[in-house]
Design an enzyme around this catalytic site. Structure first.
Site, mmCIF file in Angstrom:
data_model
loop_
_atom_site.group_PDB
_atom_site.id
_atom_site.type_symbol
_atom_site.label_atom_id
_atom_site.label_comp_id
_atom_site.label_asym_id
_atom_site.label_seq_id
_atom_site.Cartn_x
_atom_site.Cartn_y
_atom_site.Cartn_z
ATOM 1 N N LYS A 174 30.652 48.809 35.265
ATOM 2 C CA LYS A 174 32.416 48.450 36.062
ATOM 3 C C LYS A 174 30.717 47.968 37.667
ATOM 4 O O LYS A 174 29.772 47.925 37.813
ATOM 5 C CB LYS A 174 32.537 49.672 36.352
ATOM 6 C CG LYS A 174 31.608 50.963 36.816
ATOM 7 C CD LYS A 174 31.174 51.155 38.953
ATOM 8 C CE LYS A 174 30.161 52.649 38.861
ATOM 9 N NZ LYS A 174 29.651 52.529 39.981
ATOM 10 N N ASP B 16 31.742 59.306 38.378
ATOM 11 C CA ASP B 16 32.477 58.350 37.341
ATOM 12 C C ASP B 16 32.633 57.280 36.439
ATOM 13 O O ASP B 16 33.710 57.295 35.723
ATOM 14 C CB ASP B 16 31.142 56.834 37.612
ATOM 15 C CG ASP B 16 30.715 56.382 38.982
ATOM 16 O OD1 ASP B 16 31.579 56.949 39.588
ATOM 17 O OD2 ASP B 16 29.480 56.400 38.564
#
Length: 400
Positions: free
Chosen positions: A97, A224
Protein backbone atom coordinates in the site's frame (compact mmCIF):
# COMPACT_ATOMS: atom_id res chain seq x y z
CA UNK A 1 -48.17 -38.72 -28.55
CA UNK A 2 -44.57 -39.89 -28.11
CA UNK A 3 -43.58 -42.78 -25.86
CA UNK A 4 -41.13 -42.06 -23.05
CA UNK A 5 -39.02 -44.89 -21.60
CA UNK A 6 -38.93 -45.72 -17.89
CA UNK A 7 -35.19 -44.92 -17.95
CA UNK A 8 -35.90 -41.35 -19.00
CA UNK A 9 -38.70 -41.02 -16.48
CA UNK A 10 -36.40 -42.15 -13.64
CA UNK A 11 -34.09 -39.20 -14.45
CA UNK A 12 -36.81 -36.66 -13.75
CA UNK A 13 -37.68 -34.96 -10.48
CA UNK A 14 -41.21 -36.04 -9.62
CA UNK A 15 -43.65 -34.09 -7.48
CA UNK A 16 -44.92 -35.16 -4.07
CA UNK A 17 -42.92 -38.31 -3.52
CA UNK A 18 -43.12 -39.61 -7.06
CA UNK A 19 -39.30 -39.71 -7.26
CA UNK A 20 -39.09 -42.20 -4.39
CA UNK A 21 -41.47 -44.53 -6.24
CA UNK A 22 -39.32 -44.30 -9.36
CA UNK A 23 -36.19 -45.19 -7.35
CA UNK A 24 -37.95 -48.40 -6.23
CA UNK A 25 -38.67 -49.22 -9.86
CA UNK A 26 -42.40 -48.58 -9.40
CA UNK A 27 -43.60 -45.84 -11.74
CA UNK A 28 -46.02 -43.34 -10.19
CA UNK A 29 -49.68 -44.06 -10.82
CA UNK A 30 -50.04 -41.06 -13.09
CA UNK A 31 -47.63 -42.81 -15.46
CA UNK A 32 -48.93 -46.34 -15.05
CA UNK A 33 -52.60 -45.54 -15.58
CA UNK A 34 -52.51 -42.43 -17.74
CA UNK A 35 -50.79 -40.97 -20.74
CA UNK A 36 -48.02 -38.43 -21.13
CA UNK A 37 -46.13 -36.41 -23.69
CA UNK A 38 -42.52 -35.17 -23.82
CA UNK A 39 -41.39 -31.82 -25.19
CA UNK A 40 -37.88 -30.37 -25.46
CA UNK A 41 -37.53 -26.63 -24.83
CA UNK A 42 -34.98 -23.91 -24.19
CA UNK A 43 -34.95 -21.09 -21.67
CA UNK A 44 -34.09 -17.46 -22.41
CA UNK A 45 -30.36 -18.23 -22.06
CA UNK A 46 -30.52 -21.08 -24.57
CA UNK A 47 -30.21 -23.82 -21.91
CA UNK A 48 -32.04 -27.03 -22.88
CA UNK A 49 -34.57 -28.67 -20.59
CA UNK A 50 -37.25 -31.34 -20.94
CA UNK A 51 -40.92 -30.99 -20.04
CA UNK A 52 -43.33 -33.90 -19.45
CA UNK A 53 -47.08 -33.40 -19.39
CA UNK A 54 -48.84 -36.31 -17.66
CA UNK A 55 -52.58 -36.84 -17.49
CA UNK A 56 -54.35 -39.29 -15.15
CA UNK A 57 -56.57 -41.84 -16.90
CA UNK A 58 -59.28 -41.70 -14.23
CA UNK A 59 -60.31 -38.14 -14.88
CA UNK A 60 -58.65 -37.30 -18.15
CA UNK A 61 -58.24 -33.78 -16.76
CA UNK A 62 -55.56 -33.56 -14.09
CA UNK A 63 -52.29 -32.51 -15.62
CA UNK A 64 -48.91 -32.64 -13.86
CA UNK A 65 -45.94 -30.83 -15.35
CA UNK A 66 -42.47 -32.13 -14.57
CA UNK A 67 -39.43 -30.14 -15.72
CA UNK A 68 -36.00 -31.69 -16.15
CA UNK A 69 -33.14 -29.21 -16.42
CA UNK A 70 -29.83 -31.03 -17.09
CA UNK A 71 -27.85 -27.80 -16.52
CA UNK A 72 -29.32 -27.44 -13.05
CA UNK A 73 -28.68 -31.09 -12.26
CA UNK A 74 -25.03 -30.77 -13.35
CA UNK A 75 -24.57 -27.66 -11.19
CA UNK A 76 -26.00 -29.50 -8.18
CA UNK A 77 -23.57 -32.38 -8.71
CA UNK A 78 -20.65 -29.94 -9.12
CA UNK A 79 -21.61 -28.14 -5.91
CA UNK A 80 -21.71 -31.48 -4.09
CA UNK A 81 -18.22 -32.35 -5.37
CA UNK A 82 -16.89 -28.94 -4.29
CA UNK A 83 -18.46 -29.36 -0.86
CA UNK A 84 -16.71 -32.69 -0.34
CA UNK A 85 -13.34 -31.67 -1.80
CA UNK A 86 -10.96 -30.30 0.80
CA UNK A 87 -8.66 -27.46 -0.25
CA UNK A 88 -5.01 -28.44 0.14
CA UNK A 89 -3.03 -25.74 -1.73
CA UNK A 90 -3.57 -22.03 -2.29
CA UNK A 91 -1.51 -19.27 -3.93
CA UNK A 92 -2.45 -15.66 -3.14
CA UNK A 93 -1.18 -12.24 -4.18
CA UNK A 94 -0.14 -10.02 -1.26
CA UNK A 95 -0.07 -6.40 -2.48
CA UNK A 96 1.45 -3.49 -0.59
CA UNK A 97 0.00 0.00 0.00
CA UNK A 98 0.86 3.65 -0.08
CA UNK A 99 -0.38 6.52 2.08
CA UNK A 100 -1.55 9.24 -0.31
CA UNK A 101 -1.61 11.54 2.70
CA UNK A 102 -0.75 10.84 6.33
CA UNK A 103 -1.70 13.25 9.08
CA UNK A 104 -0.62 12.63 12.69
CA UNK A 105 -3.35 14.22 14.81
CA UNK A 106 -2.32 13.50 18.41
CA UNK A 107 -0.72 11.18 20.94
CA UNK A 108 -2.80 8.58 22.76
CA UNK A 109 -2.66 7.45 26.36
CA UNK A 110 -1.55 3.98 25.25
CA UNK A 111 1.60 5.47 23.70
CA UNK A 112 0.42 5.19 20.09
CA UNK A 113 -0.38 8.15 17.87
CA UNK A 114 -3.73 9.01 16.32
CA UNK A 115 -3.56 9.38 12.58
CA UNK A 116 -5.76 10.12 9.58
CA UNK A 117 -4.68 8.72 6.25
CA UNK A 118 -5.85 7.96 2.73
CA UNK A 119 -4.66 4.39 2.33
CA UNK A 120 -4.58 2.73 -1.09
CA UNK A 121 -3.42 -0.71 -2.20
CA UNK A 122 -1.09 -0.78 -5.22
CA UNK A 123 -0.07 -3.41 -7.76
CA UNK A 124 3.39 -4.17 -6.32
CA UNK A 125 3.15 -7.23 -4.13
CA UNK A 126 4.49 -10.56 -2.87
CA UNK A 127 3.22 -14.03 -3.73
CA UNK A 128 2.44 -16.45 -0.90
CA UNK A 129 1.93 -20.19 -1.38
CA UNK A 130 0.07 -22.10 1.32
CA UNK A 131 -0.12 -25.89 1.65
CA UNK A 132 -1.85 -27.85 4.39
CA UNK A 133 0.71 -29.49 6.65
CA UNK A 134 0.28 -32.97 8.16
CA UNK A 135 1.70 -31.46 11.34
CA UNK A 136 -0.79 -30.38 13.98
CA UNK A 137 1.78 -28.49 16.03
CA UNK A 138 3.74 -26.06 13.86
CA UNK A 139 3.71 -23.93 10.70
CA UNK A 140 6.78 -23.92 8.48
CA UNK A 141 7.71 -20.73 6.59
CA UNK A 142 10.36 -20.25 3.90
CA UNK A 143 11.21 -17.20 1.83
CA UNK A 144 13.41 -16.10 -1.07
CA UNK A 145 14.89 -13.14 0.87
CA UNK A 146 17.64 -13.64 3.45
CA UNK A 147 17.15 -11.87 6.77
CA UNK A 148 13.35 -12.13 6.80
CA UNK A 149 12.37 -13.97 10.02
CA UNK A 150 10.64 -17.30 9.45
CA UNK A 151 9.64 -17.98 13.06
CA UNK A 152 6.80 -16.51 15.13
CA UNK A 153 8.31 -13.04 14.81
CA UNK A 154 6.95 -13.02 11.25
CA UNK A 155 3.47 -11.52 10.90
CA UNK A 156 2.36 -14.45 8.72
CA UNK A 157 2.92 -16.88 11.61
CA UNK A 158 1.34 -14.42 14.05
CA UNK A 159 -1.73 -14.18 11.81
CA UNK A 160 -2.12 -17.97 11.54
CA UNK A 161 -1.74 -18.33 15.32
CA UNK A 162 -4.37 -15.62 15.80
CA UNK A 163 -6.82 -17.36 13.47
CA UNK A 164 -6.46 -20.69 15.27
CA UNK A 165 -6.88 -18.98 18.65
CA UNK A 166 -10.05 -17.15 17.58
CA UNK A 167 -11.72 -20.04 15.73
CA UNK A 168 -10.47 -23.17 17.46
CA UNK A 169 -9.40 -24.66 14.12
CA UNK A 170 -6.26 -26.79 13.94
CA UNK A 171 -4.94 -26.35 10.39
CA UNK A 172 -1.19 -25.83 10.17
CA UNK A 173 0.64 -24.88 6.98
CA UNK A 174 3.75 -24.97 4.90
CA UNK A 175 4.16 -21.43 3.54
CA UNK A 176 6.54 -20.02 0.95
CA UNK A 177 6.84 -16.24 0.73
CA UNK A 178 8.13 -14.95 -2.62
CA UNK A 179 9.02 -11.43 -1.57
CA UNK A 180 9.12 -8.51 -3.99
CA UNK A 181 8.11 -5.68 -1.66
CA UNK A 182 11.20 -4.28 0.06
CA UNK A 183 11.31 -4.28 3.85
CA UNK A 184 11.59 -1.04 5.84
CA UNK A 185 9.93 0.81 2.99
CA UNK A 186 6.75 2.26 4.53
CA UNK A 187 4.71 0.12 2.11
CA UNK A 188 3.07 -2.22 4.63
CA UNK A 189 4.49 -5.38 3.07
CA UNK A 190 4.49 -7.34 6.33
CA UNK A 191 0.98 -6.14 7.22
CA UNK A 192 -0.28 -7.25 3.81
CA UNK A 193 1.32 -10.67 4.33
CA UNK A 194 -0.55 -11.00 7.65
CA UNK A 195 -3.89 -10.00 6.11
CA UNK A 196 -3.31 -12.45 3.25
CA UNK A 197 -2.51 -15.25 5.74
CA UNK A 198 -5.75 -14.57 7.65
CA UNK A 199 -7.72 -14.72 4.40
CA UNK A 200 -5.97 -17.99 3.43
CA UNK A 201 -6.63 -19.62 6.81
CA UNK A 202 -10.30 -18.67 6.53
CA UNK A 203 -10.54 -20.03 2.98
CA UNK A 204 -8.99 -23.34 4.06
CA UNK A 205 -11.65 -23.48 6.78
CA UNK A 206 -14.50 -22.96 4.31
CA UNK A 207 -14.88 -19.23 5.09
CA UNK A 208 -15.80 -19.96 8.67
CA UNK A 209 -15.91 -16.28 9.69
CA UNK A 210 -16.73 -12.99 7.99
CA UNK A 211 -14.28 -10.48 6.51
CA UNK A 212 -15.40 -8.03 9.20
CA UNK A 213 -14.32 -10.46 11.92
CA UNK A 214 -10.95 -10.95 10.22
CA UNK A 215 -10.56 -7.19 10.00
CA UNK A 216 -11.43 -6.66 13.67
CA UNK A 217 -9.10 -9.42 14.87
CA UNK A 218 -6.18 -8.27 12.70
CA UNK A 219 -5.82 -5.02 14.63
CA UNK A 220 -4.56 -7.08 17.59
CA UNK A 221 -1.28 -7.85 15.79
CA UNK A 222 -0.74 -4.72 13.67
CA UNK A 223 -2.26 -1.28 13.09
CA UNK A 224 -1.95 -1.38 9.28
CA UNK A 225 -3.39 -4.86 8.78
CA UNK A 226 -7.14 -4.01 9.00
CA UNK A 227 -6.92 -1.59 6.07
CA UNK A 228 -6.13 -4.47 3.67
CA UNK A 229 -9.64 -5.80 4.32
CA UNK A 230 -11.05 -2.66 2.68
CA UNK A 231 -11.91 -2.65 -1.02
CA UNK A 232 -8.40 -1.30 -1.61
CA UNK A 233 -9.11 2.37 -0.89
CA UNK A 234 -9.80 3.45 2.69
CA UNK A 235 -9.80 6.40 5.04
CA UNK A 236 -8.02 5.18 8.18
CA UNK A 237 -8.12 6.78 11.62
CA UNK A 238 -7.33 5.79 15.22
CA UNK A 239 -4.03 3.90 15.20
CA UNK A 240 -4.92 3.00 11.62
CA UNK A 241 -7.26 0.20 12.64
CA UNK A 242 -10.48 2.24 12.15
CA UNK A 243 -11.14 1.65 8.46
CA UNK A 244 -13.75 3.37 6.31
CA UNK A 245 -14.13 2.03 2.77
CA UNK A 246 -14.08 4.76 0.14
CA UNK A 247 -16.66 4.36 -2.62
CA UNK A 248 -14.49 6.17 -5.16
CA UNK A 249 -11.10 4.52 -5.47
CA UNK A 250 -8.31 6.30 -7.33
CA UNK A 251 -7.98 5.49 -11.06
CA UNK A 252 -6.29 2.14 -11.59
CA UNK A 253 -4.70 3.42 -14.82
CA UNK A 254 -2.82 6.20 -13.00
CA UNK A 255 0.86 5.16 -13.09
CA UNK A 256 3.49 5.75 -10.44
CA UNK A 257 7.13 4.98 -9.76
CA UNK A 258 8.56 3.86 -6.40
CA UNK A 259 12.14 4.66 -5.42
CA UNK A 260 13.59 3.14 -2.25
CA UNK A 261 17.22 3.51 -1.19
CA UNK A 262 18.96 0.60 0.54
CA UNK A 263 18.72 2.38 3.91
CA UNK A 264 15.55 1.91 5.92
CA UNK A 265 13.82 4.27 8.34
CA UNK A 266 13.08 2.46 11.62
CA UNK A 267 9.46 3.39 12.43
CA UNK A 268 10.09 3.72 16.16
CA UNK A 269 12.97 6.13 15.55
CA UNK A 270 10.88 8.23 13.17
CA UNK A 271 8.06 8.61 15.73
CA UNK A 272 10.59 9.40 18.44
CA UNK A 273 11.70 12.45 16.44
CA UNK A 274 8.16 13.58 15.63
CA UNK A 275 7.14 16.97 17.08
CA UNK A 276 3.37 17.34 17.06
CA UNK A 277 3.67 21.13 17.17
CA UNK A 278 5.42 21.06 13.80
CA UNK A 279 2.91 18.91 11.94
CA UNK A 280 0.51 20.20 9.30
CA UNK A 281 -2.65 21.99 10.42
CA UNK A 282 -4.72 20.99 7.38
CA UNK A 283 -7.90 19.09 8.21
CA UNK A 284 -7.47 15.54 6.80
CA UNK A 285 -11.13 15.53 5.71
CA UNK A 286 -10.35 18.55 3.55
CA UNK A 287 -7.51 16.60 1.94
CA UNK A 288 -9.81 13.64 1.39
CA UNK A 289 -12.48 15.80 -0.23
CA UNK A 290 -9.96 17.56 -2.45
CA UNK A 291 -8.46 14.27 -3.60
CA UNK A 292 -11.92 12.90 -4.35
CA UNK A 293 -12.91 15.96 -6.39
CA UNK A 294 -9.66 16.90 -8.13
CA UNK A 295 -7.38 13.87 -7.90
CA UNK A 296 -3.84 13.66 -6.56
CA UNK A 297 -1.79 16.84 -6.41
CA UNK A 298 1.28 17.93 -4.50
CA UNK A 299 -0.71 19.95 -1.95
CA UNK A 300 -2.85 16.90 -1.09
CA UNK A 301 0.07 14.53 -0.48
CA UNK A 302 1.01 15.71 3.02
CA UNK A 303 2.96 13.29 5.21
CA UNK A 304 3.63 14.48 8.75
CA UNK A 305 6.30 11.80 9.13
CA UNK A 306 8.50 13.23 6.38
CA UNK A 307 10.38 15.76 8.56
CA UNK A 308 11.35 13.24 11.27
CA UNK A 309 12.17 10.59 8.64
CA UNK A 310 14.39 13.08 6.80
CA UNK A 311 16.03 13.80 10.15
CA UNK A 312 16.76 10.09 10.57
CA UNK A 313 17.89 9.68 6.95
CA UNK A 314 19.04 13.01 5.40
CA UNK A 315 19.76 11.35 2.04
CA UNK A 316 16.02 10.62 1.74
CA UNK A 317 15.20 14.32 1.83
CA UNK A 318 17.79 14.89 -0.88
CA UNK A 319 16.24 12.13 -3.01
CA UNK A 320 12.79 13.69 -2.79
CA UNK A 321 14.15 17.13 -3.70
CA UNK A 322 16.03 15.69 -6.68
CA UNK A 323 12.94 13.86 -7.98
CA UNK A 324 10.82 17.00 -7.58
CA UNK A 325 13.36 19.12 -9.48
CA UNK A 326 14.02 16.58 -12.23
CA UNK A 327 10.42 15.51 -12.71
CA UNK A 328 8.64 18.81 -13.21
CA UNK A 329 5.72 18.12 -15.50
CA UNK A 330 6.39 14.37 -15.25
CA UNK A 331 4.86 13.82 -11.79
CA UNK A 332 1.71 15.37 -10.36
CA UNK A 333 3.01 14.67 -6.84
CA UNK A 334 6.19 13.40 -5.15
CA UNK A 335 6.01 12.24 -1.53
CA UNK A 336 7.15 9.66 1.02
CA UNK A 337 4.91 6.73 1.96
CA UNK A 338 4.30 5.78 5.59
CA UNK A 339 7.34 6.19 7.79
CA UNK A 340 9.70 5.73 4.82
CA UNK A 341 11.96 5.11 3.12
CA UNK A 342 10.11 4.96 -0.22
CA UNK A 343 9.67 8.06 -2.35
CA UNK A 344 6.76 7.93 -4.81
CA UNK A 345 6.23 9.86 -8.02
CA UNK A 346 2.60 9.90 -9.21
CA UNK A 347 1.83 10.32 -12.92
CA UNK A 348 4.62 8.37 -14.65
CA UNK A 349 6.03 4.85 -14.30
CA UNK A 350 9.52 6.07 -15.24
CA UNK A 351 12.16 7.23 -12.76
CA UNK A 352 14.07 10.45 -13.43
CA UNK A 353 17.22 10.09 -15.52
CA UNK A 354 19.68 10.93 -12.71
CA UNK A 355 18.80 7.64 -11.01
CA UNK A 356 20.34 5.82 -13.98
CA UNK A 357 23.29 8.14 -14.41
CA UNK A 358 24.75 8.47 -10.91
CA UNK A 359 26.57 5.75 -8.95
CA UNK A 360 25.12 7.13 -5.72
CA UNK A 361 21.86 5.46 -6.68
CA UNK A 362 23.27 2.15 -7.96
CA UNK A 363 21.55 0.12 -5.20
CA UNK A 364 18.22 1.92 -5.27
CA UNK A 365 15.06 -0.18 -5.60
CA UNK A 366 12.87 0.94 -8.53
CA UNK A 367 9.36 -0.25 -9.31
CA UNK A 368 6.48 0.95 -11.41
CA UNK A 369 3.00 0.44 -9.99
CA UNK A 370 -0.65 1.44 -10.22
CA UNK A 371 -3.60 1.58 -7.83
CA UNK A 372 -5.38 -1.69 -7.12
CA UNK A 373 -8.78 -2.67 -5.71
CA UNK A 374 -10.54 -5.97 -5.07
CA UNK A 375 -13.99 -7.39 -5.70
CA UNK A 376 -16.33 -8.13 -2.82
CA UNK A 377 -15.76 -11.58 -1.28
CA UNK A 378 -12.53 -12.03 -3.27
CA UNK A 379 -8.91 -11.41 -2.38
CA UNK A 380 -6.66 -9.12 -4.41
CA UNK A 381 -5.65 -10.45 -7.83
CA UNK A 382 -2.27 -9.74 -9.33
CA UNK A 383 -2.67 -7.53 -12.43
CA UNK A 384 -2.23 -9.35 -15.73
CA UNK A 385 0.59 -7.00 -16.72
CA UNK A 386 3.07 -7.79 -13.97
CA UNK A 387 4.67 -4.90 -12.15
CA UNK A 388 8.30 -4.32 -13.08
CA UNK A 389 10.71 -3.83 -10.20
CA UNK A 390 14.51 -3.88 -10.15
CA UNK A 391 17.62 -2.23 -8.77
CA UNK A 392 19.97 -0.21 -10.95
CA UNK A 393 22.65 -2.88 -10.40
CA UNK A 394 20.32 -5.63 -11.65
CA UNK A 395 19.48 -3.51 -14.69
CA UNK A 396 23.14 -3.06 -15.61
CA UNK A 397 23.74 -6.81 -15.26
CA UNK A 398 21.02 -7.54 -17.84
CA UNK A 399 22.58 -5.06 -20.25
CA UNK A 400 19.63 -2.68 -20.26
Amino acid sequence: MASVSNHLISSFSYPRGAASLARRGDSPSIFRRGHYSFKSSSDVNGNKFGRILACAAQTGRRQVEIVYDPEERFNRLADEVDKNTKLSRLTLFSPCKINVFLRITGKREDGFHDLASLFHVISLGDTIKFSLSPSKTKDRLSTNVPGVPVDDRNLIIKALNLYRKKTGTNNFFWIHLDKKVPTGAGLGGGSSNAATALWAANQFSGFLVTEKELQDWSGEIGSDIPSFFSNGAAYCTGRGEVVQDLPHALPTDLPMVLLKPQEACPTAEVYKRLHLGKTSSVDPLTLLEKCDQSGISQDVCINDLEPPAFDVLPSLKKLKQRVLAAGRGQYSAVFMSGSGSTIIGIGSPDPPQFVYDEDEFKDIFISEASFLTRQENQWYAEPTSSTSSFSKEEMSQTGE
